[in-house]
Design an enzyme around this catalytic site. Sequence first.
Site, PDB file in Angstrom:
ATOM      1  N   PHE A 149      67.835   1.323  88.321  1.00 37.36           N
ATOM      2  CA  PHE A 149      68.003   2.024  86.958  1.00 37.36           C
ATOM      3  C   PHE A 149      68.052   3.547  87.258  1.00 37.36           C
ATOM      4  O   PHE A 149      68.483   4.290  86.420  1.00 37.36           O
ATOM      5  CB  PHE A 149      66.981   1.374  86.025  1.00 37.36           C
ATOM      6  CG  PHE A 149      65.701   2.215  86.389  1.00 37.36           C
ATOM      7  CD1 PHE A 149      65.185   3.194  85.992  1.00 37.36           C
ATOM      8  CD2 PHE A 149      64.627   1.336  87.045  1.00 37.36           C
ATOM      9  CE1 PHE A 149      64.059   3.902  86.248  1.00 37.36           C
ATOM     10  CE2 PHE A 149      63.335   1.878  87.427  1.00 37.36           C
ATOM     11  CZ  PHE A 149      63.090   3.141  86.934  1.00 37.36           C
ATOM     12  N   LYS A 173      77.558  -4.102  90.158  1.00 41.36           N
ATOM     13  CA  LYS A 173      76.844  -4.527  89.344  1.00 41.36           C
ATOM     14  C   LYS A 173      75.587  -3.646  89.148  1.00 41.36           C
ATOM     15  O   LYS A 173      74.550  -3.615  89.867  1.00 41.36           O
ATOM     16  CB  LYS A 173      76.077  -6.049  89.860  1.00 41.36           C
ATOM     17  CG  LYS A 173      75.463  -7.016  88.854  1.00 41.36           C
ATOM     18  CD  LYS A 173      74.488  -6.400  88.056  1.00 41.36           C
ATOM     19  CE  LYS A 173      73.024  -6.366  88.710  1.00 41.36           C
ATOM     20  NZ  LYS A 173      72.061  -5.944  87.698  1.00 41.36           N
ATOM     21  N   GLU A 176      70.833  -3.242  84.549  1.00 44.78           N
ATOM     22  CA  GLU A 176      70.928  -3.807  83.213  1.00 44.78           C
ATOM     23  C   GLU A 176      70.245  -2.867  82.294  1.00 44.78           C
ATOM     24  O   GLU A 176      70.352  -2.997  80.940  1.00 44.78           O
ATOM     25  CB  GLU A 176      70.516  -5.203  82.871  1.00 44.78           C
ATOM     26  CG  GLU A 176      69.150  -5.399  83.332  1.00 44.78           C
ATOM     27  CD  GLU A 176      69.199  -6.019  84.724  1.00 44.78           C
ATOM     28  OE1 GLU A 176      69.614  -5.187  85.514  1.00 44.78           O
ATOM     29  OE2 GLU A 176      67.998  -6.853  85.012  1.00 44.78           O
ATOM     30  N   SER A 226      63.983  -2.278  94.849  1.00 46.33           N
ATOM     31  CA  SER A 226      62.842  -2.228  95.202  1.00 46.33           C
ATOM     32  C   SER A 226      62.823  -3.114  96.452  1.00 46.33           C
ATOM     33  O   SER A 226      63.883  -3.970  96.667  1.00 46.33           O
ATOM     34  CB  SER A 226      61.984  -3.068  94.092  1.00 46.33           C
ATOM     35  OG  SER A 226      62.599  -4.194  93.485  1.00 46.33           O
ATOM     36  N   CYS A 281      63.313   7.496  94.338  1.00 49.51           N
ATOM     37  CA  CYS A 281      63.096   6.728  95.479  1.00 49.51           C
ATOM     38  C   CYS A 281      62.610   7.839  96.596  1.00 49.51           C
ATOM     39  O   CYS A 281      61.807   7.887  97.708  1.00 49.51           O
ATOM     40  CB  CYS A 281      63.963   5.722  96.337  1.00 49.51           C
ATOM     41  SG  CYS A 281      65.547   6.844  96.705  1.00 49.51           S
ATOM     42  N   GLU A 382      54.262   1.564  95.648  1.00 50.24           N
ATOM     43  CA  GLU A 382      55.030   2.347  94.983  1.00 50.24           C
ATOM     44  C   GLU A 382      54.678   2.311  93.527  1.00 50.24           C
ATOM     45  O   GLU A 382      54.777   1.403  92.986  1.00 50.24           O
ATOM     46  CB  GLU A 382      56.386   2.147  95.555  1.00 50.24           C
ATOM     47  CG  GLU A 382      57.297   2.996  94.754  1.00 50.24           C
ATOM     48  CD  GLU A 382      58.688   2.688  94.682  1.00 50.24           C
ATOM     49  OE1 GLU A 382      59.426   1.498  94.772  1.00 50.24           O
ATOM     50  OE2 GLU A 382      59.759   3.310  95.174  1.00 50.24           O
TER      51      GLU A 382
HETATM   52  P1  NAD Z   1      65.119  -3.516  91.037  1.00 49.68           P
HETATM   53  O1  NAD Z   1      64.828  -3.929  92.453  1.00 49.68           O
HETATM   54  O2  NAD Z   1      64.185  -4.208  89.981  1.00 49.68           O
HETATM   55  O3  NAD Z   1      66.572  -3.570  90.727  1.00 49.68           O
HETATM   56  C1  NAD Z   1      67.400  -3.406  91.536  1.00 49.68           C
HETATM   57  C2  NAD Z   1      68.593  -4.246  91.221  1.00 49.68           C
HETATM   58  O4  NAD Z   1      68.548  -5.587  91.314  1.00 49.68           O
HETATM   59  C3  NAD Z   1      69.251  -4.299  89.314  1.00 49.68           C
HETATM   60  O5  NAD Z   1      70.672  -4.251  89.640  1.00 49.68           O
HETATM   61  C4  NAD Z   1      68.582  -5.427  88.961  1.00 49.68           C
HETATM   62  O6  NAD Z   1      69.644  -6.140  88.033  1.00 49.68           O
HETATM   63  C5  NAD Z   1      68.670  -6.520  90.490  1.00 49.68           C
HETATM   64  N1  NAD Z   1      67.372  -7.351  90.555  1.00 49.68           N
HETATM   65  C6  NAD Z   1      66.229  -7.173  89.955  1.00 49.68           C
HETATM   66  N2  NAD Z   1      65.442  -8.362  89.956  1.00 49.68           N
HETATM   67  C7  NAD Z   1      66.317  -9.205  90.533  1.00 49.68           C
HETATM   68  C8  NAD Z   1      66.073 -10.458  91.202  1.00 49.68           C
HETATM   69  N3  NAD Z   1      64.727 -11.122  90.806  1.00 49.68           N
HETATM   70  N4  NAD Z   1      67.100 -10.978  91.754  1.00 49.68           N
HETATM   71  C9  NAD Z   1      68.223 -10.393  91.889  1.00 49.68           C
HETATM   72  N5  NAD Z   1      68.483  -9.419  91.591  1.00 49.68           N
HETATM   73  C10 NAD Z   1      67.452  -8.419  91.071  1.00 49.68           C
HETATM   74  O7  NAD Z   1      64.729  -1.776  91.154  1.00 49.68           O
HETATM   75  P2  NAD Z   1      64.891  -1.077  89.786  1.00 49.68           P
HETATM   76  O8  NAD Z   1      63.487  -0.963  89.241  1.00 49.68           O
HETATM   77  O9  NAD Z   1      66.178  -0.920  88.964  1.00 49.68           O
HETATM   78  O10 NAD Z   1      64.766   0.518  90.502  1.00 49.68           O
HETATM   79  C11 NAD Z   1      63.583   1.035  91.123  1.00 49.68           C
HETATM   80  C12 NAD Z   1      63.498   0.691  92.649  1.00 49.68           C
HETATM   81  O11 NAD Z   1      64.709   1.121  93.543  1.00 49.68           O
HETATM   82  C13 NAD Z   1      62.215   1.398  93.529  1.00 49.68           C
HETATM   83  O12 NAD Z   1      61.615   0.572  94.077  1.00 49.68           O
HETATM   84  C14 NAD Z   1      62.883   2.629  94.285  1.00 49.68           C
HETATM   85  O13 NAD Z   1      62.365   2.973  95.132  1.00 49.68           O
HETATM   86  C15 NAD Z   1      64.198   1.769  94.485  1.00 49.68           C
HETATM   87  N6  NAD Z   1      65.305   2.886  95.001  1.00 49.68           N
HETATM   88  C16 NAD Z   1      65.375   3.061  96.282  1.00 49.68           C
HETATM   89  C17 NAD Z   1      66.370   4.028  96.726  1.00 49.68           C
HETATM   90  C18 NAD Z   1      66.754   3.867  98.102  1.00 49.68           C
HETATM   91  O14 NAD Z   1      67.505   4.687  98.517  1.00 49.68           O
HETATM   92  N7  NAD Z   1      66.112   3.517  99.021  1.00 49.68           N
HETATM   93  C19 NAD Z   1      66.911   4.734  95.693  1.00 49.68           C
HETATM   94  C20 NAD Z   1      66.776   4.484  94.502  1.00 49.68           C
HETATM   95  C21 NAD Z   1      65.727   3.440  94.011  1.00 49.68           C
END
Ligand code: NAD
Length: 497
Positions: A149, A173, A176, A226, A281, A382
């Site tokens: 997000f 994808k 959401e 994450s 991140c 985090e």
């Molecule tokens: P998230 O992991 O909750 O979601 C990321 C994606 O995975 C979304 O599209 C979501 O719909 C999907 N997702 C969520 N739960 C899922 C599940 N159980 N099974 C399958 N798919 C699932 O992350 P977020 O809260 O949207 O974003 C924040 C996180 O992203 C933080 O941990 C941040 O550090 C990380 N991030 C990392 C970088 C990097 O380059 N390393 C860059 C930006 C964000």
Amino acid sequence: MNLIKHFVGGKITPGNSERKGKVFNPATGEQESEVILASKSDLDGAVEIAQKAFETWSLNPPLQRARIMFRFKELIEKNFDELAKLIVSEHGKVYEDAKGSLIRGLEVVEFACGIPHLLKGEFSENVGTNVDSYSMRQPLGVAAGITPFNFPAMVPMWMFPLAIACGNSFILKPSEKDPSCPMKLAELLHEAGLPEGVFNVVNGDKEVVDAILTNQNIKAVSFVGSTPIAKYIYENAAKNEKRVQALGGAKNHLVVMPDCDLDGAVNGLMGAAYGSAGERCMAQSVAVAVGDIGDELVSRLSKKAEALKIGPGMDKSSEMGPLVTKEHLEKVKGYVDLGVKEGAKLVLDGRNLKLQGYENGFYIGGCLFDHVSTDMRIYKEEIFGPVLSVVRVKTFEEATKMINEHEYGNGVSIYTRDGDAGRTFASKIQVGMVGINVPIPVPMAFHSFGGWKRSLFGDSGTHGMEGVKFYTKLKTITSRWPSGIRSNPEFIMPTMK
Ligand code: NAD
């Protein structure tokens, strides 16, 4: 209420799922849209369309693909304000920050405009007598991107411009929580002349993600999010024989050496810890005070953090906006409660912030902890909010050891005037992206982005040449023309004679 659908085969389509997610405006706390959460059959249908599109798109000369990228670049520039406002309205970050993130995405489009050059292979004449060898990079097929997000435009743009320019088709994808900006980008690509089905957005949650992981026609998966989900994606994409890059979470340290320009370090920390409400991140969430600099550092930080201007992202005077959702706000507040219980000193408490006229918005003020120790969960985990922890150490060696022992290794910085310390730090630190007197060392589009340890699963980072390699297969040809053909069969390993 606004209904957000999918973008498949060149048009906006509702798909066949009844399930919907809620999309909020974090500044007001109001739900402003619903997003359709696609089913497995929606995803499979989109992949079928993308596979068909790939068959002709991949045959287009790279120069033609580049020309579409040039037109896409122009359209992003023309629609900049609208795109940035879409980011603000669903993510909450301040408008200028949204614009900045869009520019960092645009830079990848600019890099992708050079794809004819980037795809050039290698050639060796006479690897054996009258035998030449050359290599080429060919697209994979349908690639998919699953994004978080916190950067609804920039992170998808780390992926799809290069994937498409390399000749693949793409299924995005997005998160959401803020899917409108990616939908607008899909429309702009279409307007730029990208053939139908080459770029598709399928909105949804775990159901679509799992469908991506098992669809046999998807050849590569790029994930950013994450760490637990990154690991899940890495394992399952690999199990289903896909290429995968899965970027995860982070806990980034900024080391403040006693000899540094302290104003520079404090200003750097302010932007890096509290910018985008810490939802980056590459946010610097741990300040490591080395030697006797701790008291002065904390005193200057607390004054500045207290003066942070917090408000809606569209308010020009806001320096920090709200968090993305109420759940996330509660999670971040929970971490501040935990830090207090764990015995860290809460120098600045933003938990009770209320903004007049925006009482239901998802706001929290800047929080600052001092005397945080490495055994505390607020140090290890985090938080992804505007919560900065100060850890005090005696020496440079202690600082680097602590960072190297952390499970994450995304970004890190050091502020110092000592070239020797800076050089040793860059060489020895176990982190993928390093800043020296630079607070947020996010590499430019022509370099690659990626952390180490549990911040990245897979072999390659995104964009730059790592991106070109990820979205292409290498083929190497060894050729000899009739005048050089040997007449007798040979049963030994061919070697140069
Ligand atoms: P998230 O992991 O909750 O979601 C990321 C994606 O995975 C979304 O599209 C979501 O719909 C999907 N997702 C969520 N739960 C899922 C599940 N159980 N099974 C399958 N798919 C699932 O992350 P977020 O809260 O949207 O974003 C924040 C996180 O992203 C933080 O941990 C941040 O550090 C990380 N991030 C990392 C970088 C990097 O380059 N390393 C860059 C930006 C964000």
